[in-house]
Design a protein around this motif. Structure first.
Motif, short mmCIF file in Angstrom:
data_model
loop_
_atom_site.label_atom_id
_atom_site.label_comp_id
_atom_site.label_asym_id
_atom_site.label_seq_id
_atom_site.Cartn_x
_atom_site.Cartn_y
_atom_site.Cartn_z
N LYS A 133 -9.13 -32.03 -33.71
CA LYS A 133 -9.12 -30.57 -33.88
C LYS A 133 -10.53 -30.04 -33.90
O LYS A 133 -10.84 -29.03 -33.27
N SER A 134 -11.40 -30.77 -34.59
CA SER A 134 -12.80 -30.32 -34.64
C SER A 134 -13.44 -30.41 -33.28
O SER A 134 -14.26 -29.57 -32.90
N ILE A 135 -13.05 -31.42 -32.53
CA ILE A 135 -13.62 -31.56 -31.19
C ILE A 135 -13.15 -30.43 -30.31
O ILE A 135 -13.90 -29.84 -29.53
N LEU A 136 -11.83 -30.06 -30.40
CA LEU A 136 -11.30 -28.98 -29.57
C LEU A 136 -11.89 -27.65 -29.96
O LEU A 136 -11.99 -26.75 -29.13
N ASP A 137 -12.28 -27.52 -31.23
CA ASP A 137 -12.85 -26.25 -31.65
C ASP A 137 -14.22 -26.05 -31.08
O ASP A 137 -14.72 -24.94 -30.97
N GLU A 138 -14.89 -27.16 -30.71
CA GLU A 138 -16.22 -27.02 -30.14
C GLU A 138 -16.12 -26.53 -28.71
O GLU A 138 -15.22 -26.90 -27.98
N PRO A 139 -17.03 -25.67 -28.24
CA PRO A 139 -16.95 -25.12 -26.89
C PRO A 139 -17.08 -26.15 -25.81
O PRO A 139 -16.45 -26.06 -24.78
N ASP A 140 -17.89 -27.18 -25.98
CA ASP A 140 -18.10 -28.18 -24.93
C ASP A 140 -17.85 -29.55 -25.50
O ASP A 140 -18.70 -30.44 -25.47
N SER A 141 -16.66 -29.72 -26.07
CA SER A 141 -16.32 -31.00 -26.67
C SER A 141 -16.11 -32.03 -25.58
O SER A 141 -15.80 -31.72 -24.44
N PRO A 142 -16.28 -33.34 -25.92
CA PRO A 142 -16.06 -34.41 -24.93
C PRO A 142 -14.63 -34.41 -24.39
O PRO A 142 -14.40 -34.72 -23.24
N ILE A 164 -4.62 -24.31 -17.66
CA ILE A 164 -5.08 -23.16 -18.46
C ILE A 164 -4.06 -22.80 -19.50
O ILE A 164 -4.39 -22.52 -20.67
N TYR A 165 -2.77 -22.86 -19.17
CA TYR A 165 -1.72 -22.50 -20.13
C TYR A 165 -1.70 -23.49 -21.30
O TYR A 165 -1.61 -23.11 -22.46
N ARG A 166 -1.82 -24.80 -21.02
CA ARG A 166 -1.81 -25.80 -22.09
C ARG A 166 -3.05 -25.68 -22.98
O ARG A 166 -2.97 -25.86 -24.19
N TRP A 167 -4.13 -25.37 -22.35
CA TRP A 167 -5.37 -25.24 -23.15
C TRP A 167 -5.24 -24.08 -24.12
O TRP A 167 -5.60 -24.20 -25.30
N LYS A 168 -4.70 -22.96 -23.68
CA LYS A 168 -4.51 -21.82 -24.57
C LYS A 168 -3.51 -22.14 -25.66
O LYS A 168 -3.69 -21.74 -26.82
N TYR A 170 -4.04 -25.19 -33.08
CA TYR A 170 -5.02 -25.72 -34.05
C TYR A 170 -5.60 -24.66 -34.92
O TYR A 170 -6.07 -24.91 -36.00
N HIS A 171 -5.60 -23.45 -34.51
CA HIS A 171 -6.10 -22.36 -35.35
C HIS A 171 -5.04 -21.85 -36.30
O HIS A 171 -5.34 -21.08 -37.19
N SER A 172 -3.82 -22.22 -36.15
CA SER A 172 -2.75 -21.73 -37.01
C SER A 172 -2.62 -22.61 -38.23
O SER A 172 -3.23 -23.70 -38.32
N SER A 173 -1.84 -22.21 -39.23
CA SER A 173 -1.61 -22.94 -40.46
C SER A 173 -0.44 -23.89 -40.36
O SER A 173 -0.02 -24.48 -41.35
N LEU A 174 0.16 -24.05 -39.20
CA LEU A 174 1.31 -24.93 -39.03
C LEU A 174 0.85 -26.38 -39.06
O LEU A 174 -0.33 -26.67 -38.85
#
Length: 847
Positions: free
Chosen positions: A797-806, A717-721, A727-731
């Protein structure tokens, strides 16, 4: 003010005392006698003289000789400091009380030293201090003077009294200035001064009938002190002749024991006038209003009568001023001296100047017991004294110095024969009618350590039960010593020796004061049956004397040991059986129980009883010998396995016992016995331990599984957060790889998987374990080139942004896989542990 005058007076007195001390404190030796001078009124502790220096003595001699002062007077004005050799003031000295007008004023004393006896006479002179002001006998003087009195007529005034002497006594008078009178000072043959007022100008009663004068008396001390009196002059009509005594000085002598009311003397005066003007009256002029003067004068006859008691020892003479007066105030004066004659009215007084009350019994003849001072206040033969001692006593009286005697021994003393003597001294003076006095005292004979202690018994015997508590009192030994005091004070000690290789102080102690012996150890009869001690009694003498006695302590047996079974031997984990053939007859000896008891006497008498048996009708035990025999014929119906419980008891009070289990096999062959006894139930303790270990293993496995599960879920859970935030940041985007994948080089592998088989049988002892080889490895190789990296990162990144990505589903599958893997691994460890314990049990039972 009066306070200021008092302070000024004290200052002058202090200066005078300092000068007097500097001038007179040094002692001088005159004719073998030391004289010291000390001012009166000195405070306690003031230095008087250094007798050690003046006598040429060492201070240690004063201390060793128990130096002391012997003073005849009851009041001890001075005392001796033997540690310094100084005489110091002990009590305030009043010179006027001590010597009255006598000058010089002194008192005598002696310094007494012992071992050897020495006596040094000392005279201490008391210097006068101006501590008294002149005092007139009356507060007011009344004079009746005729107006016809011629100019120049003198009128005698009451003299002032000053108890001081020398320059500190009365020196002069002064009259306050007035119109009619002037002052004239006179001196008598004895040097005393008196004052007269002289009519300087004629009186005129019609002009002034009363005159008030003030008379002052001044002494010569520093500072000067004075006293005043008012003179009230009443002017009378003419009377031109004054009375005159027939003698200028009267003298009389009287015994000190004369009764009250006796007429001592009669004085007379004549007056040239006739009739009423010639009447003369007599009176004393020097008396104070509250005076206790023992004489009185008849104002009309001039008879002097005794009104009190006389004491030669207090005052040996009286000086009295007498005055006569006519009705018109003319006066005349004279002086009367009365000498008191000594009478033998004082018995001798016996004083123990040096007496300790004790003397050692080993003192040689001639030892001084006491220094005795005998004083008689009478004078002449009335004061000469003889001292005697009662007969039949081993002592004698010897005269040493004036008024001093020594009491000495005449023979060797023995305290055991007579421990004390009642001594009576008799002192008799040499007067015609002699007076005597007696002094009784007790002389104790002190002990010398000449007797050793003696025990009441040569050998003391006592008993103590074994297993006693440490500290218990065993016995008390006592010795007696006929000596006295410290010489008879006994102390008890154990003589050092060894018992069983150990010092006796390890086992016993003794109280030095009472001789009570106590144990320090719990005794064992089986180890030591008797102790022998040596006790010493030592007295407190110097040197000490001692004696010994023997103490025997016998240990009594106690039933503190249970019987011990020697056969059959009872061993844990093995089964021992006795065989009885089925063809055995009645009385067949199966076996014999052999037991011993280390106690003694009846505590070691053993008896045997059959407590329990599989078949009580088949066997019996001999109560005295422990033999197990059959009581009937063995049959085929009797069980193969027979279990007997035999109890062994001793005869102690209370009795102690032991039990032994005897396994008996009723069989004809050994293999039959072996097959049957292999099925004996296993040890219950081991089964209980096995159950405990299994439960403990299950709890540990379950705890480890739950802990790992919680940790893994928390990490995921910590790594997922963190990845979501990244990925949501501008870095810049960093590639993300799922856990347990290899790094960018492509060298990582998934964990190995093991397969194993468990083979179980119905009998746990015959189960076995079979392990397989490692399973196949799934290797995931990553492209090491950087081509398309950014595109792949963007797609991830796009896959992680999806709620139920593979990718997220893949992570979940990995977590589930890991949980299943851990679960089965931990349970595998648990099963291996159970198999290992079961294998160990099977091997043990096979033995």
């Amino acid at each position: 003010s009066s306070a200021q005058q008092q302070r000024e007076r004290e200052w002058w007195i202090g200066v005078f005392l300092l000068l007097s001390h500097l001038c007179f404190s040094l002692g001088e030796v005159l004719d073998g006698q030391i004289r010291y001078s000390v001012p009166e009124e000195m405070r306690k502790g003031v230095f008087v003289g250094d007798v050690a220096k003046d006598l040429g003595l060492d201070v240690r001699r004063l201390v060793a000789g128990r130096a002391r002062l012997v003073i005849d007077d009851e009041i001890k004005y001075v005392t001796l400091n033997p540690n310094k050799g100084h005489i110091v003031v002990d009590e305030r000295i009043d010179r006027e009380k001590l010597c009255a007008k006598k000058s010089p004023c002194s008192f005598s004393l002696e310094i007494v030293l012992e071992d050897p006896l020495e006596l040094f006479p000392i005279t201490i002179e008391v210097q006068d201090v101006n501590d008294h002001a002149p005092v007139f006998p009356k507060k007011e003087i009344h004079l009746d003077i005729s107006e016809s009195t011629a100019v120049g007529t003198a009128f005698l005034l009451d003299s002032a009294s000053d108890p001081d002497v020398g320059i500190n006594s009365l020196q002069s008078y002064a009259l306050k200035a007035n119109e009619h009178f002037i002052l004239k000072q006179r001196a008598r043959p004895d040097g005393s001064k008196y004052a007269e007022i002289v009519l300087h100008k004629a009186l005129d009663r019609e002009k002034q009938s009363e005159h008030a004068l003030v008379l002052s008396a001044v002494d010569g001390g520093e500072p000067q002190m004075s006293g005043t009196v008012k003179i009230q002059v009443s002017v009378l009509d003419a009377n031109d002749n004054a009375p005159v005594f027939t003698q200028r000085l009267y003298k009389a002598s009287v015994l000190e024991n004369v009764l009250r009311g006796a007429i001592i003397l009669r004085v007379s005066a004549v007056d040239a006038d006739q009739g009423y003007n010639g009447n003369v009256t007599y009176y004393f002029t020097h008396l104070e209003e509250d005076s206790s003067f023992p004489f009185e004068i008849n104002p009309f006859t001039g008879e002097i009568k005794l009104t009190g008691e006389l004491d030669y020892e207090l005052l040996s003479s009286y000086e009295i001023n007498i005055q006569e007066k006519d009705p018109w105030g003319l006066v005349g004066h004279s002086k009367l001296i009365i000498d008191i004659l000594d009478v033998n009215d004082n018995s001798p007084v016996i004083t123990m100047a040096s007496y300790s009350g004790k003397i050692s019994e080993d003192s040689p003849p001639g030892t001084v017991v006491a220094l005795i001072s005998v004083q008689d206040k009478d004078s002449g033969k009335n004061g000469q004294v003889r001292v005697a001692i009662e007969e039949n006593l081993p002592f004698s009286i010897k005269s040493t110095l004036r008024n001093y005697y020594t009491l000495v021994t005449e023979q060797i003393l023995d305290r055991e024969i007579n421990s004390k003597y009642n001594i009576t001294l008799t002192a008799v003076d040499e007067a015609f009618q002699a007076l005597s006095s007696k002094k009784s005292f007790v002389l104790e004979i002190t002990d010398v350590n000449d007797n050793a202690p003696a025990f009441g018994q040569n050998v003391y015997t006592t008993h103590v039960m074994e297993n006693n508590s440490p500290g218990v009192t065993l016995l008390q030994v006592q010795a007696t010593d006929p000596d006295q005091g410290q010489n008879a004070h006994l102390s008890y000690f154990l003589v050092e020796n060894e018992i069983n290789g150990n010092p006796v102080s390890k086992y016993f102690s003794i109280k030095p004061e009472s001789g009570t012996i106590q144990s320090l150890y719990s005794f064992d009869y089986e180890q030591t049956k008797e102790f022998r001690l040596q006790v010493k009694a030592v007295d407190g003498g110097s040197p000490p004397l001692s004696s010994n006695t023997t103490v025997i302590i016998k240990v009594q047996d106690q039933n503190d040991n249970p019987p011990q079974v020697l056969y059959p031997v009872q061993t844990a984990g093995s089964v021992v059986a006795e065989m009885v053939p089925r063809s055995a007859d009645v009385g067949y000896l199966v076996t014999k129980v052999v037991a011993v008891d280390v106690d003694s006497g009846q505590n070691a008498w053993l008896s045997y009883k059959l407590q329990k048996a599989t078949d009580r009708a088949l066997f019996e035990v001999g109560s005295q010998n422990g033999e197990i025999r059959t009581v009937r014929q063995v049959t085929e119906k009797d069980l193969l396995k027979q279990r007997l419980t035999v109890i062994v008891e001793d005869n102690g009070q209370p009795s102690r016992s032991a039990t032994v289990i005897v396994n008996v096999a009723v069989a004809d062959s050994f293999p039959e016995v072996l097959s049957e006894f292999s099925d004996f139930p296993h040890d219950k303790d081991y089964n209980d331990n096995l159950t405990f270990y299994l439960v403990l293993a299950l709890a540990v496995v379950s705890f480890l599984f739950i802990t790992c599960l919680v940790v893994i879920i928390s990490v995921k859970i910590y790594r997922w957060k963190q990845s979501r935030i990244l990925y949501h940041s501008s870095l810049p985007v960093i590639p993300y790889y799922p856990p347990r994948y290899s790094d960018t080089l492509g060298t990582g592998t998934l964990p190995h998987t093991y397969n194993y088989e468990v083979c179980r049988t119905t009998d746990s002892r015959k189960s076995d374990c079979k392990f397989g080889r490692a399973g196949s490895q799934n290797v995931l190789i990553m492209d090491p080139s950087s081509t398309g990296t950014m595109q792949r990162m963007q797609s991830e990144k796009s896959i992680l942004d999806e709620p139920d990505s593979p990718l997220e589903v893949t992570n979940y599958m990995q977590i589930i896989f890991i949980f299943v893997f851990l679960f089965f691994s931990l349970w595998g460890i648990y099963i291996f542990f159970l198999l290992g314990l079961d294998c160990k049990w099977s091997c043990w039972t096979a033995k």
